[in-house]
Design a protein around this motif. Structure first.
Motif, PDB file in Angstrom:
ATOM      1  N   TYR A   1     -42.973 -16.050  27.236  1.00 37.06           N
ATOM      2  CA  TYR A   1     -43.360 -17.247  27.981  1.00 37.06           C
ATOM      3  C   TYR A   1     -44.293 -18.125  27.152  1.00 37.06           C
ATOM      4  N   GLU A   2     -44.220 -19.413  27.402  1.00 38.73           N
ATOM      5  CA  GLU A   2     -45.178 -20.360  26.824  1.00 38.73           C
ATOM      6  C   GLU A   2     -46.365 -20.533  27.785  1.00 38.73           C
TER       7      GLU A   2
ATOM      8  N   ASP B   1     -47.421 -23.028  29.296  1.00 33.91           N
ATOM      9  CA  ASP B   1     -47.146 -23.876  30.464  1.00 33.91           C
ATOM     10  C   ASP B   1     -46.200 -23.204  31.469  1.00 33.91           C
TER      11      ASP B   1
ATOM     12  N   SER C   1     -43.178 -22.109  30.940  1.00 35.78           N
ATOM     13  CA  SER C   1     -41.759 -22.162  30.576  1.00 35.78           C
ATOM     14  C   SER C   1     -41.418 -20.987  29.662  1.00 35.78           C
TER      15      SER C   1
ATOM     16  N   THR D   1     -40.080 -19.442  26.257  1.00 34.84           N
ATOM     17  CA  THR D   1     -40.009 -19.873  24.861  1.00 34.84           C
ATOM     18  C   THR D   1     -38.550 -20.163  24.510  1.00 34.84           C
TER      19      THR D   1
ATOM     20  N   GLU E   1     -36.682 -20.335  18.962  1.00 36.22           N
ATOM     21  CA  GLU E   1     -37.855 -19.716  18.340  1.00 36.22           C
ATOM     22  C   GLU E   1     -37.576 -18.238  18.033  1.00 36.22           C
TER      23      GLU E   1
ATOM     24  N   ALA F   1     -38.467 -15.544  20.838  1.00 36.85           N
ATOM     25  CA  ALA F   1     -38.137 -15.939  22.214  1.00 36.85           C
ATOM     26  C   ALA F   1     -37.646 -14.747  23.033  1.00 36.85           C
TER      27      ALA F   1
ATOM     28  N   THR G   1     -48.864 -14.998  27.293  1.00 35.77           N
ATOM     29  CA  THR G   1     -47.956 -15.982  26.698  1.00 35.77           C
ATOM     30  C   THR G   1     -47.954 -15.899  25.175  1.00 35.77           C
ATOM     31  N   SER G   2     -47.084 -16.693  24.564  1.00 30.53           N
ATOM     32  CA  SER G   2     -46.958 -16.678  23.103  1.00 30.53           C
ATOM     33  C   SER G   2     -48.247 -17.125  22.424  1.00 30.53           C
ATOM     34  N   SER G   3     -49.064 -17.889  23.153  1.00 33.86           N
ATOM     35  CA  SER G   3     -50.343 -18.318  22.571  1.00 33.86           C
ATOM     36  C   SER G   3     -51.489 -17.434  23.056  1.00 33.86           C
TER      37      SER G   3
END
Lengths: 258, 258, 258, 258
Positions: B174-175, B177, B179, B181, B185, B188, B211-213
């Protein structure tokens, strides 16, 4: 008092395409008691299917599924060498799709009539006839199966425990051997409303039909088919119905007949 | 004790084509509790549909319809600018077709999960979400609608009176926000079974996902999706399920969850 | 002396389906100089394509391919989110299919005009426009590309080295911003033959068109499109052509114009 | 010195679907001299067609069209009762589509080989065989037609003035009457590379094949077919080629043979 159903194919457009004018098609609904609605394989995209179902229900006409070989370019008129299992599967698929629109619009699916080349194949091939009857019964054993009067398809349906509507044609010429006169012949399709009405009444009252060679053929029918794709279809349907009622035959949807 | 469903897409072959090996697909059925079966528009010809339904029922897995845009060449992954009425019609058609196979094989349709681009569109467009929910409810108001957790699609389903399964993904990144990924990517898709299991457990027990971040996101889910088209799908599904059960979460078909 | 081409879409039936009466369609061929023939994706099965090509050649009308999104149910009017590479591939496929019929019937393919939603997309999206131009040029760099007058599609075609036919519409109303009035508006389609003829002459002689808000818009055109699917299409085409010739404009196939 | 062609079917995926692994398919190109590329009716969407053409050209392999009945769900293996005119039209359509990709990628279409049920029908039905030969010749009379060795299809092709490649199968068992052993039989497909190579050499050198009942059958062939959809297809193709070359037969694309 004898009763009989009048059916016609319905909803045989696709996307922007229609068979004849849409309002002419609706006019037919005033005179028939059952319609066989295309399910997407020879005609009938989802939007066309919903519209056809909605119109039929609004006119109090019984709705049936009209499954076909998967052949839009050939309008389901070209035989395909599929296996009985494949026939069962395509029939299951199409009945389900049409039944969903009927349910969605507040109705109940009444019957199933195979279309075109699949109808003819079922009349001649016992394994195909059984596979189609099985597909119908597995979904709902109260569905009525339309089949060529006296054919293998009718017997397979009865053997499977389904109610079967033996079908005859008011507006098609018969040959002495009981087959329909090929459409390539000039007089294959009866376009004169009075002649069609006369043939319909004879089938309903005497259980017989006069063939192209002037012989008389036994022809028992629970339902009379009217072709909806001719210019005067509604007029023919009206005259057939009026003539039947004039001799005391009650015209009603198939569930009341078989 | 908390309960959750594990679902995967199923029966996404067409004719001679399969996605991965057929026996690998069947292996998945030992670990998931619900499957979403393709209905012919992005995958799934009638024979494939019957086989998929039969296998799911044999394994006691809940069967759902997986309707799509009509785009076999694009596997339903390309958005089409259809109207809400057209969306309703194609969903009705496909649910009906699949439901017929389920009925034919002695089961009962459990749920509906739109596929691919249609799923994503429903999550973002309220009119489309409403049209799809309407299509489902018109056929059977006991059907459960799968929707992206917390999305417009989920809200539209609930507003229509349907039970909704909020869905999260155990094997997708997940990102921040919320959504997913993008598949373009590198990371993903989570292909490590332990990582997917860890994400699944965190969603189920804490209602959150990393998330990815490396931020933490609230993520409530009634059902976890496992992608069936990866090489180790069955292994991932097994590890997700075992890990959920190990922390006391009951894994069961969606009807017992929502 | 100025010259101009008159084109219309052609052969947009499918299997048993036709758009309007077949003989009305043939009547159009007496008045137009180029036709755009459907290639199977929005309309036009192989038999329809051959018949359309044969009729066009018999009337000495230039034959072009009319490629579309793959969407028979939507008649190619619904945008699909395909990539430029996918656009290039579907255009290549369809041009090839149509070109084979033209070759088979002894003619030579003249031009390519994208259909419906693909035409509109090409006018607005530079990458799509380039991909389509590339597909055309790769097959035959003598093919002429039809594009909305002054659009990105026209510029992309010219940049690729193709001859481009800038197209305007004799029987469609324009808005002040140069777009066509939406078909949902009452006066979007000009059904009065004299009004269409007047608009056609104004475009051809003065290079301008009067918009729905009575402003005047610059409008250079190499070809005027007439819609073939209206009841009086042949009459409109005849009046447009007669009016052009009456003011000394030579009406000829596009290869003589650009 | 005798020469012979080795051909295989190619590009028989569709959209996301492939037949076997894509890299295994490419491996085949190192050993065959001609490929028959699916044209969209039984397999092969536009993107798959371009990729197949590009790969074949990159390996210096001759590209042919592989037209079929329109039956994606049945992979073109089910006979359809179409007319000769309909056969001609679907063959024209598909050759054109494939030829456009070959032209687009800088190559030249070499040949046409009907697929599956259409191939078998052409071998048995003279009217169909003539219609197909006509379709090929109308597009380009330099195209070579592949046909079952000694069949009606081969004779019809020759009678039409086309060059014909008589085809035999290295990896299929023959019956005493010259027909291929039905795939339902256990030993119908020869999966042992040495046995296939042996059969190929015997056909090429002695013009005969040993049948399943150990009789010897005359079998003249210009081209040997290798089935590309088996696991060891590339290995079989390599061994067939090596064995032919070991006995001094030159393996080359069909244009050099007939």
């Amino acid at each position: 008092m004898r009763s009989i159903d009048i059916n016609c194919d319905y909803g045989e457009g696709f996307g922007v395409y229609t068979i004849g004018a849409l309002d002419a098609e609706v006019e037919l609904l005033k005179h028939v008691t059952s319609v066989n609605i295309a399910c997407g394989f020879h005609a009938g995209d989802p939007a066309t299917m919903r519209r056809a179902v909605r119109q039929a229900l609004a006119h109090g006409v019984a709705t049936g599924a009209h499954p076909s070989f998967q052949d839009l370019a050939g309008f389901g008129r070209r035989r395909m060498s599929i296996t009985p299992d494949e026939a069962r599967d395509i029939v299951t698929y199409q009945i389900g799709a049409l039944a969903a629109f009927v349910k969605s619009e507040g109705g109940k699916l009444s019957h199933v009539k195979p279309h075109g080349a699949l109808y003819n194949l079922a009349a001649q091939d016992e394994n195909m006839a059984r596979a189609i009857a099985l597909a119908v019964r597995e979904i709902d054993d109260e569905l009525i199966l339309y089949a060529l009067a006296g054919s293998l398809a009718a017997r397979a349906g009865e053997a499977s425990g389904l109610r079967v509507a033996h079908e005859a044609f008011a507006d098609r010429m018969y040959e002495a051997d009981g087959s329909l006169t090929a459409r390539s012949e000039a007089h294959a399709v009866i376009t004169d409303a009075e002649q069609a009405a006369h043939q319909g009444v004879r089938i309903a009252t005497r259980g017989e039909v006069v063939t192209s060679s002037q012989t008389t053929l036994k022809m028992y029918a629970d339902t009379l088919c009217i072709h909806g794709d001719t210019a005067h279809a509604a007029h023919i349907a009206r005259r057939v119905r009026e003539s039947l009622e004039a001799v005391g035959i009650e015209v009603m949807a198939i569930a009341g007949v078989v």
